[in-house]
Design a protein around this motif. Structure first.
Motif, short mmCIF file in Angstrom:
data_model
loop_
_atom_site.label_atom_id
_atom_site.label_comp_id
_atom_site.label_asym_id
_atom_site.label_seq_id
_atom_site.Cartn_x
_atom_site.Cartn_y
_atom_site.Cartn_z
N LYS A 1 0.83 -1.21 0.00
CA LYS A 1 0.00 0.00 0.00
C LYS A 1 0.87 1.25 0.00
O LYS A 1 0.61 2.21 -0.73
N LYS A 2 1.89 1.24 0.82
CA LYS A 2 2.79 2.40 0.89
C LYS A 2 3.57 2.55 -0.42
O LYS A 2 3.80 3.67 -0.89
N ALA A 3 3.97 1.44 -1.02
CA ALA A 3 4.69 1.50 -2.29
C ALA A 3 3.79 2.09 -3.39
O ALA A 3 4.24 2.90 -4.21
N TRP A 4 2.51 1.69 -3.41
CA TRP A 4 1.59 2.25 -4.39
C TRP A 4 1.39 3.75 -4.17
O TRP A 4 1.24 4.51 -5.12
N GLU A 5 1.35 4.17 -2.91
CA GLU A 5 1.24 5.61 -2.63
C GLU A 5 2.42 6.37 -3.21
O GLU A 5 2.26 7.45 -3.78
N LEU A 6 3.62 5.81 -3.05
CA LEU A 6 4.80 6.47 -3.60
C LEU A 6 4.79 6.45 -5.13
O LEU A 6 5.27 7.40 -5.76
N ALA A 7 4.28 5.39 -5.72
CA ALA A 7 4.25 5.29 -7.17
C ALA A 7 3.27 6.28 -7.79
O ALA A 7 3.52 6.82 -8.87
N PRO B 1 13.07 -0.21 0.83
CA PRO B 1 12.48 -0.60 2.11
C PRO B 1 11.25 -1.51 1.99
O PRO B 1 10.90 -2.19 2.94
N PHE B 2 10.63 -1.53 0.82
CA PHE B 2 9.44 -2.34 0.64
C PHE B 2 9.75 -3.71 0.04
O PHE B 2 8.85 -4.50 -0.17
N GLU B 3 10.99 -3.95 -0.26
CA GLU B 3 11.40 -5.19 -0.92
C GLU B 3 11.55 -6.30 0.12
O GLU B 3 12.40 -6.24 0.99
N THR B 4 10.69 -7.29 0.02
CA THR B 4 10.79 -8.50 0.84
C THR B 4 10.57 -9.68 -0.10
O THR B 4 10.28 -9.51 -1.28
N SER B 5 10.71 -10.88 0.45
CA SER B 5 10.51 -12.06 -0.40
C SER B 5 9.08 -12.15 -0.90
O SER B 5 8.82 -12.65 -1.99
N GLY B 6 8.12 -11.64 -0.13
CA GLY B 6 6.72 -11.69 -0.53
C GLY B 6 6.31 -10.59 -1.48
O GLY B 6 5.32 -10.72 -2.20
N THR B 7 7.04 -9.47 -1.51
CA THR B 7 6.64 -8.33 -2.33
C THR B 7 7.52 -8.11 -3.55
O THR B 7 7.20 -7.25 -4.37
N SER B 8 8.60 -8.86 -3.69
CA SER B 8 9.55 -8.56 -4.76
C SER B 8 8.92 -8.70 -6.15
O SER B 8 9.19 -7.89 -7.03
N GLY B 9 8.08 -9.69 -6.36
CA GLY B 9 7.44 -9.86 -7.67
C GLY B 9 6.40 -8.80 -7.95
O GLY B 9 6.23 -8.36 -9.09
N ARG B 10 5.68 -8.38 -6.93
CA ARG B 10 4.62 -7.38 -7.11
C ARG B 10 5.17 -5.97 -7.23
O ARG B 10 4.49 -5.09 -7.73
N LEU B 11 6.40 -5.75 -6.78
CA LEU B 11 6.97 -4.40 -6.85
C LEU B 11 7.35 -4.00 -8.27
O LEU B 11 7.52 -2.81 -8.54
N ILE B 12 7.49 -4.95 -9.17
CA ILE B 12 7.84 -4.62 -10.55
C ILE B 12 6.74 -3.76 -11.17
O ILE B 12 7.01 -2.76 -11.84
N ALA B 13 5.49 -4.13 -10.95
CA ALA B 13 4.37 -3.34 -11.47
C ALA B 13 4.32 -1.96 -10.83
O ALA B 13 4.04 -0.96 -11.50
N VAL B 14 4.63 -1.90 -9.55
CA VAL B 14 4.62 -0.60 -8.85
C VAL B 14 5.71 0.30 -9.42
O VAL B 14 5.48 1.49 -9.68
N LYS B 15 6.88 -0.26 -9.67
CA LYS B 15 7.98 0.53 -10.24
C LYS B 15 7.64 0.98 -11.65
O LYS B 15 7.97 2.12 -12.04
#
Length: 185
Positions: A66-72, A121-135
Motif C-alpha cells: 500500500k505504501k509503495a503504491w502511494e509512492l508510485a 524498504p518495501f522489498e521483501t521475499s513476498g513483495t519482490s514480484g509485485r513491486l515490478i508493477a509498482v515501479k
C-alpha cells in the motif's frame, strides 16, 4: 487607613476551584464503551498494560505494498498543480518559467534514477514480484511529468518543430531548369 484589594472576578474563582460534579440524569444512558467507574489513572494503566499484537508477515507485506503504491502514484498527484503553475507562468522566457521547466525535467529524471533506492524498504521475499508493477507505474507517472515539461517547452517556442527552425542545416537549392537564361541574371 488601608484598603483591602477588591475581590477577584468570578472567572478567576471558577478557574482556580475544581468543578462541582453535576448530578447524573438517570434518563440518559451512557454512550457505548463508556464506563463511569474507570478513573483516569485506571485508564492510563490499562492502556500501558495492553500489548498490541505484532502483525503477521502477510499483513506487513500488504502494508508495504500500500505504501509503495502511494509512492508510485505521488507524481500523478502533483501533475494538476504543476500544470496550473505552467499555465500561470505564461509562454515568455522569464526566470520563473525557466526555473519551473527546469524543475519539471529534473524531478522526474532523478526519481527514475533513484527508483531502486526509494522502493528498497518495501522489498521483501513476498513483495519482490509485485513491486515490478509498482515501479513501472512510478516510471510511467514520471514520464507524464516529463511530458508536461515538453509541452511547456513547446508552448514557449523552444522546440524546433517547424521547417524554419532547421534552416541552418538546409543547403541552397539548385535548379535544374530556369525560366530565364542565366546570362540575364
Amino acid at each position: 487607613m488601608t484598603t483591602q484589594p477588591p475581590p477577584p472576578p468570578p472567572w478567576v474563582l471558577d478557574l482556580n476551584s475544581p468543578r462541582a460534579s453535576k448530578p447524573k440524569n438517570v434518563n440518559i444512558a451512557d454512550p457505548p464503551g463508556y464506563t463511569a467507574a474507570a478513573s483516569s489513572k485506571q485508564r492510563s494503566q490499562s492502556s500501558k498494560n495492553a500489548v498490541r499484537k505484532a502483525p503477521s508477515p502477510e499483513e506487513m507485506d500488504t502494508l508495504k505494498m500500500k505504501k509503495a503504491w502511494e509512492l508510485a502514484i505521488a507524481p500523478a498527484k502533483q501533475l494538476p498543480m504543476n500544470a496550473i503553475g505552467m499555465y500561470m507562468t505564461g509562454n515568455t522566457l522569464q526566470i520563473f518559467s525557466i526555473f519551473m521547466v527546469f524543475t519539471l525535467f529534473k524531478t522526474p529524471v532523478l526519481a527514475v534514477l533513484n527508483i531502486q533506492r526509494v522502493f528498497a524498504p518495501f522489498e521483501t521475499s513476498g513483495t519482490s514480484g509485485r513491486l515490478i508493477a509498482v515501479k513501472a507505474v512510478c516510471v510511467l507517472m514520471n514520464l507524464l511529468m516529463l511530458g508536461l515539461g515538453i509541452w511547456k517547452v513547446n508552448q514557449m517556442g523552444l522546440l524546433p518543430t517547424t521547417r524554419s527552425d532547421w534552416l541552418a542545416w538546409e543547403g541552397e537549392r539548385t535548379w535544374s531548369e530556369r525560366a530565364v537564361p542565366r546570362e540575364w541574371l
